[in-house]
Design a protein around this motif. Structure first.
Motif, PDB file in Angstrom:
ATOM      1  N   VAL A  11       0.835  -1.203   0.000  1.00  0.00           N
ATOM      2  CA  VAL A  11       0.000   0.000   0.000  1.00  0.00           C
ATOM      3  C   VAL A  11       0.869   1.252   0.000  1.00  0.00           C
ATOM      4  O   VAL A  11       0.592   2.218  -0.716  1.00  0.00           O
ATOM      5  CB  VAL A  11      -0.956  -0.010   1.209  1.00  0.00           C
ATOM      6  N   ALA A  18       1.986   1.919  -3.424  1.00  0.00           N
ATOM      7  CA  ALA A  18       0.907   2.440  -4.284  1.00  0.00           C
ATOM      8  C   ALA A  18       0.622   3.904  -3.989  1.00  0.00           C
ATOM      9  O   ALA A  18       0.380   4.690  -4.906  1.00  0.00           O
ATOM     10  CB  ALA A  18      -0.360   1.609  -4.092  1.00  0.00           C
ATOM     11  N   LEU A  19       0.656   4.285  -2.721  1.00  0.00           N
ATOM     12  CA  LEU A  19       0.413   5.687  -2.369  1.00  0.00           C
ATOM     13  C   LEU A  19       1.517   6.557  -2.953  1.00  0.00           C
ATOM     14  O   LEU A  19       1.312   7.708  -3.294  1.00  0.00           O
ATOM     15  CB  LEU A  19       0.353   5.872  -0.853  1.00  0.00           C
ATOM     16  N   GLY A  50       1.430   5.707  -7.189  1.00  0.00           N
ATOM     17  CA  GLY A  50       0.129   5.716  -7.839  1.00  0.00           C
ATOM     18  C   GLY A  50      -0.196   4.310  -8.327  1.00  0.00           C
ATOM     19  O   GLY A  50       0.625   3.385  -8.194  1.00  0.00           O
TER      20      GLY A  50
END
Lengths: 494, 494
Positions: free
Chosen positions: A180, A183-184, A187
């Protein structure tokens, strides 16, 4: 709040027919097929006697059975011990014993090595499973439908360039937060496809297997590094992200020649140690979107990344700690000032809680053993391993800094620097260079070049031309073995 | 593993100069400014006496001070009680008392209402702070630099269409997992900008304040719904995502007329209850990327969303549970079969652990009180509130299903359906319609239209034309008050 649905169950629910993994020549497996295979194997293993909490070692290259075994073991609730296929039988035996392994899954390619290793352990034939004869079953057996974020899922031995390796424990939560956090930072797009050419038994490759099921993002899996095949994947098969280490990027660029990557290719995640600046400049000239990262097994892969918008302005930096993580530099127990080099400490939900049987990580921050500094804006520059620091007449010299200069000398293929005893200064740096074919490098040439780039005390006082650098099973240079590799080769200096 | 860096500290570290919030006519605030303002307020509040763990109510419209107060209170470690500005003083007094509020921050616009409410509580003048005179300080006071995912951060009263409202508690972790779950579903791009026109005191609006600091994504904040202003934001100011409820989408499309949205506009997140199919068809014809969602205060906003790739194939569905969540339909204590309507149950790390002073949520799954079914592929169709179900001659009728048909009749502006006592059938459905100006709707016209779309027992047996539907402070239709709104108006039926 510490439970999530089993991630492969979820992807099977959300997008069953989507391709999960591309592998081999032209093969692929969908999320529903990956689930089906993993569940059958989970049941087969349980019928054989594998139970929740058992420690199950995997010794394998990057073949499709690897992720199937990984997910099967999560359905069972067993703990995976990832073994490095380059280890000797003796080293494997140590890890099998140290990690209390009771089941052993082996790639057919390493069956002989696996059996040799097993002989020095309490394991026997009944505990070994080869990947070409995985037990599958379709019985009605309960499998985990949720994952507890606090449960240990994997153990990986740190490569241990010094001392005995230790098993880093990762929980499901460590892997989840790591994915996560990435991804943060990077993107996430429905069209993303991540190419994995790093070994799956290392955190760098393993973390991509996790992103595959946590994001529901297809991955393209290669069984080895092949610049031509990877460039083909990027240019013609929709790969948008690739994780590599420095030497791989060099080879990719060499193979790419005058060609370029498509605009949809959005990230080369570059990790695994300090990166020479000339390489970054060259990549930038070719508009290759390189994101330097810093991470380690203990942080479940990347924990610091240079954001796209800063890539050029902060060339050479590893960036800032990802959103759920914090980073501090300590010198003598206090927080370092900007540009002051000290030991890098990190904190965050992706940081391992400790080493197996070594007690839990008690400190709030993990001491990484790496030296680095922050600039006035808080960007991290990784300098070197703290242990590899050379102290010369009271001055601290980090080998990686010297190496990053030496690699710019014409004719240098690879380089390593370490300290050597000196009567006057205590220690002085010594350079070990592997030359490109057909070139010649003299001590004087090296010293002259260095004088433009380094303070005098950082310039190596000896030059050793050697045929190859000593590396460990994780392909990392082992600086303390540099002098052993000189035997029979000639040293030059003054 | 349950601690993360304070999210606003992190965004200030990662992208201090980036615009965080656009508001007002042409105003904006960067992450570093938002941080600075929030920290000064935190210190000012602490000097005034606000402590970690205190319950601090906010009664405010969507003004920039709202997010500043929210972040200030997280720096202090206080619990925020979000009050609905449409409540009466009496209703506010109940919530202030029930939630053990000791500090009260009030929008100047609601000062009179706030004071009236305070009179029926133990609060006095010393405990009220108006937003035009927020205390700011720059002293050296310790502020939280990390957030514990298990700590309660906010309390919001459920709108309570029946019974006394209850305060739903959200931890930092609930908000964090909710934001991350949405990103894993919708993707995340560096160019994203989310427009918020939903009230910030409701979870729908508040959750966008959270995404603002968790993703580091700019938001555009409106103080009220204005179709023209929103369409302008989408068409000319880089807005890529907007959260709306049905009536808002209708007005946006009406205002849009023959114009269209740019390709970069990638999501209308549509929540807040069942959506009439004709609206979805119309949106699809205009290529408006509508994502239906289902969620509630207890799930920290959306928990089920229809993924982009399925939007057309599954028109009318709310989709599937987000990656970290699970969904089940129960009928009489067993799991429902496909297409069988029952009560929706959800589970996941974004689900609240309970109501304030009502004991913790003990069951593994939260019973939502909503009725719905899954199709054979597991897509959720929300039918209605379980409590609103009409039982007519042994048949179950969900008002929302009937309403979604009635809204398709020419001349119907708004509609609501509820049950009325019937000697023969026990209950029968009755329709309440608000007409568009200058149109006429007869019982016969309605009944004729319904015969093409509904089973006979679902067709309303009475029609009431009324001037407006009874709504609560959250703007939800209160079906049990429908008959009261008929007084003096005429009923038609047979």
């Amino acid at each position: 709040m510490n439970e999530i649905p089993h991630w492969l169950e979820k992807q099977n629910d959300l997008q069953p027919t989507k391709v999960a993994i591309e592998y081999g020549e032209h093969q692929s497996i969908s999320y529903s097929e990956l689930r089906e295979e993993s569940r059958k194997l989970a049941k087969g293993l349980m019928k054989k006697g594998v139970k929740s909490g058992d420690h199950v070692a995997i010794l394998s290259g990057s073949r499709i059975e690897f992720p199937v075994c990984v997910h099967a073991l999560s359905y069972v609730g067993a703990v995976i011990v990832c073994l490095n296929m380059r280890l000797s039988p003796e080293e494997l035996a140590f890890q099998l014993t140290d990690a209390d392994v009771t089941w052993f899954i082996v790639d057919p390619e390493f069956v002989e090595k696996g059996h040799k290793a097993m002989q020095s352990t309490t394991l026997n034939e009944d505990h070994i499973v080869t990947m070409d004869r995985l037990p599958k079953a379709e019985d009605s057996i309960y499998l985990n439908d949720h994952l507890c974020l606090d449960d240990v899922f994997t153990m990986m031995y740190t490569s241990g360039t010094t001392g005995k390796p230790k098993a880093v424990m990762h929980t499901y939560g460590n892997h989840w937060f790591s994915a996560v956090a990435s991804a943060l930072n990077l993107g996430l797009s429905a069209s993303d496809k991540w190419l994995v050419c790093l070994p799956l038994f290392h955190i760098g490759g393993f973390s991509i297997l996790m992103k595959n099921v946590i994001y529901g993002m297809p991955i393209r899996m290669l069984d080895r590094f092949d610049a031509k095949v990877i460039n083909n994947g990027i240019r013609h098969h929709g790969v948008t992200i690739v994780s590599v280490v420095t030497v791989m990027l060099q080879r990719l660029m060499k193979d790419l020649q005058e060609n370029s990557y498509p605009a949809s290719f959005r990230c080369v995640l570059l990790g695994g140690g300090p990166v020479p600046k000339p390489l970054l400049h060259k990549a930038s000239e070719k508009s290759i979107p390189v994101f330097q990262t810093y991470g380690m097994t203990e942080t479940s892969s990347q924990i610091v990344t240079l954001s796209p918008s800063e890539a050029l302005r902060k060339l050479g930096s590893a960036g800032k700690a990802l959103a759920p993580a914090t980073l501090k530099i300590f010198v003598d127990g206090r927080i370092a000032k900007p540009y002051e080099t000290g030991e890098i400490h990190v904190k965050g939900p992706m940081v391992s809680s400790g080493y197996y049987k070594k007690g839990h990580q008690e400190a709030e921050y993990l001491a990484t053993g790496d030296a680095g500094y922050l600039d006035e804006e808080g960007f991290l520059y990784v300098v070197d391993r703290v242990k590899d620091m050379i102290i010369s007449g009271g001055e601290n010299i980090y080998p990686a800094e010297v190496e990053s200069v030496l690699i710019g000398i014409e004719g240098v293929e690879e380089v390593a620097v370490t300290g050597m005893v000196d009567d006057e200064w205590g220690e002085v740096p010594a350079a070990f260079i592997v030359k490109k074919e057909g070139t010649d490098i003299s001590f004087e040439k090296m010293a002259t070049y260095c004088r433009d780039h380094l303070a005098p005390y950082k310039i190596p006082k000896q030059l050793f031309i050697i045929s190859q650098l000593p590396r460990n099973a994780s392909n990392k240079i082992v600086r303390r073995k540099l002098f052993q590799s000189v035997e029979g080769e000639q040293g030059h200096g003054h």
